[in-house]
Design an enzyme around this catalytic site. Structure first.
Site, PDB file in Angstrom:
ATOM      1  N   GLU A 124     -12.195  -6.585 -14.021  1.00  0.00           N
ATOM      2  CA  GLU A 124     -13.102  -7.246 -13.082  1.00  0.00           C
ATOM      3  C   GLU A 124     -14.082  -6.245 -12.472  1.00  0.00           C
ATOM      4  O   GLU A 124     -13.715  -5.106 -12.189  1.00  0.00           O
ATOM      5  CB  GLU A 124     -12.234  -7.880 -11.983  1.00  0.00           C
ATOM      6  CG  GLU A 124     -12.973  -8.777 -11.034  1.00  0.00           C
ATOM      7  CD  GLU A 124     -12.024  -9.331  -9.964  1.00  0.00           C
ATOM      8  OE1 GLU A 124     -10.815  -9.511 -10.234  1.00  0.00           O
ATOM      9  OE2 GLU A 124     -12.507  -9.550  -8.846  1.00  0.00           O
ATOM     10  N   GLU A 128     -19.350  -8.115  -3.473  1.00  0.00           N
ATOM     11  CA  GLU A 128     -18.906  -9.108  -2.495  1.00  0.00           C
ATOM     12  C   GLU A 128     -19.626  -8.877  -1.175  1.00  0.00           C
ATOM     13  O   GLU A 128     -19.917  -7.735  -0.806  1.00  0.00           O
ATOM     14  CB  GLU A 128     -17.389  -9.044  -2.293  1.00  0.00           C
ATOM     15  CG  GLU A 128     -16.651  -9.636  -3.480  1.00  0.00           C
ATOM     16  CD  GLU A 128     -15.156  -9.480  -3.373  1.00  0.00           C
ATOM     17  OE1 GLU A 128     -14.457 -10.496  -3.437  1.00  0.00           O
ATOM     18  OE2 GLU A 128     -14.690  -8.347  -3.227  1.00  0.00           O
ATOM     19  N   TRP A 212     -17.056 -18.536  -1.564  1.00  0.00           N
ATOM     20  CA  TRP A 212     -15.729 -19.079  -1.296  1.00  0.00           C
ATOM     21  C   TRP A 212     -15.296 -18.707   0.107  1.00  0.00           C
ATOM     22  O   TRP A 212     -15.882 -17.830   0.733  1.00  0.00           O
ATOM     23  CB  TRP A 212     -14.717 -18.628  -2.345  1.00  0.00           C
ATOM     24  CG  TRP A 212     -14.543 -17.152  -2.503  1.00  0.00           C
ATOM     25  CD1 TRP A 212     -15.415 -16.295  -3.116  1.00  0.00           C
ATOM     26  CD2 TRP A 212     -13.449 -16.345  -2.055  1.00  0.00           C
ATOM     27  NE1 TRP A 212     -14.912 -15.019  -3.081  1.00  0.00           N
ATOM     28  CE2 TRP A 212     -13.709 -15.024  -2.450  1.00  0.00           C
ATOM     29  CE3 TRP A 212     -12.255 -16.627  -1.382  1.00  0.00           C
ATOM     30  CZ2 TRP A 212     -12.838 -13.968  -2.172  1.00  0.00           C
ATOM     31  CZ3 TRP A 212     -11.370 -15.580  -1.113  1.00  0.00           C
ATOM     32  CH2 TRP A 212     -11.675 -14.274  -1.511  1.00  0.00           C
ATOM     33  N   THR A 223      -5.620 -11.679   3.282  1.00  0.00           N
ATOM     34  CA  THR A 223      -6.917 -12.082   2.737  1.00  0.00           C
ATOM     35  C   THR A 223      -7.834 -12.561   3.855  1.00  0.00           C
ATOM     36  O   THR A 223      -9.016 -12.217   3.904  1.00  0.00           O
ATOM     37  CB  THR A 223      -6.732 -13.200   1.686  1.00  0.00           C
ATOM     38  OG1 THR A 223      -5.806 -12.750   0.707  1.00  0.00           O
ATOM     39  CG2 THR A 223      -8.048 -13.551   1.022  1.00  0.00           C
TER      40      THR A 223
END
Ligand SMILES: *[C@@H]1O[C@H](CO)[C@@H](O)[C@H](O)[C@H]1NC(C)=O
Ligand SMILES: *[C@@H]1O[C@H](CO)[C@@H](O)[C@H](O)[C@H]1NC(C)=O
Ligand SMILES: *[C@@H]1O[C@H](CO)[C@@H](O)[C@H](O)[C@H]1NC(C)=O
Ligand SMILES: *[C@@H]1O[C@H](CO)[C@@H](O)[C@H](O)[C@H]1NC(C)=O
Length: 484
Positions: A124, A128, A212, A223
């Site tokens: 990945e 962000e 998101w 998170t």
């Protein structure tokens, strides 16, 4: 390269968050390190998707909400309520390559705007943007889903990530990964810095762009903390805007296949390097005729047909007027035939629409403006020939007018340089790559490609600006948790 200070502070923060275990929540349909998987469809070329209208059918999937396209703002990804996380994911893969995304991040505590590359084995590469950090972009990478939270880098962005559009570019070869903001190199990763190459992203990637809610109450506390706190759905909507995405595949072919279960780049086989990919075919497909409205169709009918339609419907229009009666009788036989044909065509269109719906296709999604996708100009191998071809005026003005909103870009953007592709994007590695076009052109170029940027060592910004002590990095576990 990350500065020692940011690594240390990130690790310190991590230690304090060890309560919440790192959760791997990225998803893969089939992991070639564990099972035999179908081949990955390749992009095999370079293309700039300009999101002022719906992209060509069959090239991206939209999930978890709706993406709206607008000629001024580009693609809009909004969180209106819990459960929204509209995301555009490519149906194609690139095997080493680069992406340039011109975007404006969304505001809002617990809101994450993202540009993600992910592979079938969960390698990945990320950008962000935390809604609670309006001045900052973060870069990240993972190898084989090993969620090492010290991988993240934090980068101040002049003018702010939410106030305006910026150009977030990543360039990837087997030898290094680079992240650029508005043309400035802000981070380089060499494979041996990534768990002695084991965590270096090295398998064919899909591009995924989306928003998101990292602060959703259903996510692990780690998170939510990383995301800057709980998402405040009642204060939304929160919207991220994307003007364009240029994707360049450094390999060409129709498919990429894992040759074994190592997940190493040298096990990947490139199929049919001489052929066009399905993605390219879809990009080149002429757009369907825009659906006409009923009134437009009616206006286009010849008068005799309209009379026939009235008559067939039992209409009594104008029947009292002798002159028209005479006209009507003269035209009737012809008109009724045309009316019947018209009715039959309407029925055929209705059936076709129904078929689309049955197949789960959205007929509206088939509409887009023909002018933005110029199939004839987008040749196979544009990734190579584009560097020497001078774009024609039409293409150039098209891409310039669509992209000139990226601040700071217009000044350095030189569309007359030798490197404007069919869609005018100026490749960063132009000088370098023009010099090595020979090897670029060969099917196996991805294996030999030497992707050094034409930058002097002094231009490399090796040191991260030290993070202020009052705002430690929120480099929490889960990182990309919640994103599928
Ligand atoms: C995109 O959607 C199609 C049709 O639903 C599906 O077959 C395909 O696997 C999807 N691709 C991705 C990358 O999710
Ligand atoms: C974005 O930045 C890259 C890397 O510096 C550059 O090559 C490219 O031309 C820029 N693209 C746009 C659309 O501004
Ligand atoms: C490094 O790679 C090995 C596989 O060679 C893996 O077992 C290990 O967990 C990795 N370490 C980290 C920190 O990711
Ligand atoms: C590949 O695509 C180009 C246009 O992009 C077209 O000119 C060429 O004929 C195609 N080749 C094949 C083998 O279909």
């Amino acid at each position: 390269m990350m500065s020692p200070s940011s690594i240390v502070s990130a690790s310190a923060l991590l230690a304090s968050l060890l309560l919440s275990p790192v959760s791997a929540q990225l998803h893969t349909d089939c992991n070639p390190m564990h099972e035999d998987c179908p081949p990955d469809p390749a992009l095999g070329t370079a293309h700039t998707f300009i999101f002022n209208s719906t992209p060509p059918a069959g090239v991206f999937n939209t999930t978890a909400g709706e993406v709206k396209y607008d000629k001024d703002t580009g693609a809009a990804f909004s969180i209106n309520k819990q459960g929204d996380s509209p995301t555009l994911t490519s149906n194609f893969y690139f095997f080493f390559g680069r992406t340039e995304v011109v975007m404006k991040a969304a505001p809002g505590q617990g809101i994450i705007s993202s540009i993600v590359w992910k592979s079938d084995v969960l390698d990945e590469v990320d950008w962000e943007f935390l809604g609670s950090k309006p001045e900052e972009a973060s870069s990240n990478y993972f190898g084989k889903d090993r969620r090492d939270n010290t991988n993240a880098g934090y980068h101040p962005v002049e003018g702010g990530v939410q106030a305006d559009y910026h150009n977030y570019t990543s360039v990837w070869t087997k030898d290094q990964l680079e992240w650029y903001i508005d043309g400035k190199l802000i981070r380089t990763l060499h494979p041996n810095e990534a768990n002695k190459t084991e965590n270096h992203p090295q398998t064919p990637m899909m591009l995924s762009i989306g928003i998101w809610a990292g602060g959703d109450p259903t996510l692990p506390q780690g998170t939510i903390d990383w995301a800057g706190g709980p998402t405040q759905y009642d204060k939304g909507p929160y919207t991220m805007y994307v003007k364009s995405a240029r994707v360049e595949d450094f390999s060409s072919g129709t498919h990429y296949v894992y040759g074994d279960k190592t997940g190493h780049w040298d096990s990947i086989k490139i199929e049919e390097p001489e052929k066009n990919s399905t993605a390219l075919e879809n990009i080149n497909k002429p757009p369907p005729e825009p659906e006409k409205s009923v009134s437009e169709k009616w206006d286009e009918l010849p008068q005799s047909t309209k009379s026939g339609v009235y008559a067939a419907a039992g209409g009594v229009f104008a029947l009292g007027v002798i002159a028209l009666l005479v006209y009507y009788f003269r035209q009737r036989s012809k008109g009724q035939k045309e009316a019947a044909a018209y009715a039959a065509q309407q029925e055929a269109e209705r059936l076709e629409l129904e078929q689309f719906r049955k197949e789960g296709r959205n007929p509206d999604a088939l509409e887009y403006e023909a002018t933005e996708y110029n199939p004839s100009a987008m040749g196979k191998g544009s990734s190579v020939t584009a560097y020497t071809a001078v774009p024609n005026d039409h293409d150039r003005s098209n891409s310039l007018s669509s992209l000139n909103a990226a601040p700071g870009q217009t000044a350095s953007w030189d569309p007359t340089s030798a490197s404007g592709g069919p869609t005018g994007a100026v490749p960063l590695l132009a000088h370098d790559r023009v010099g090595s076009l020979g090897s670029q052109d060969s099917p196996a170029r991805s294996n030999t490609y030497d992707g050094h940027a034409p930058m002097s060592p002094s231009q490399y910004n090796a040191e991260q600006p030290p993070r202020s002590m009052t705002s430690p990095p929120n480099n929490g576990p889960g990182g990309y948790g919640g994103y599928h």
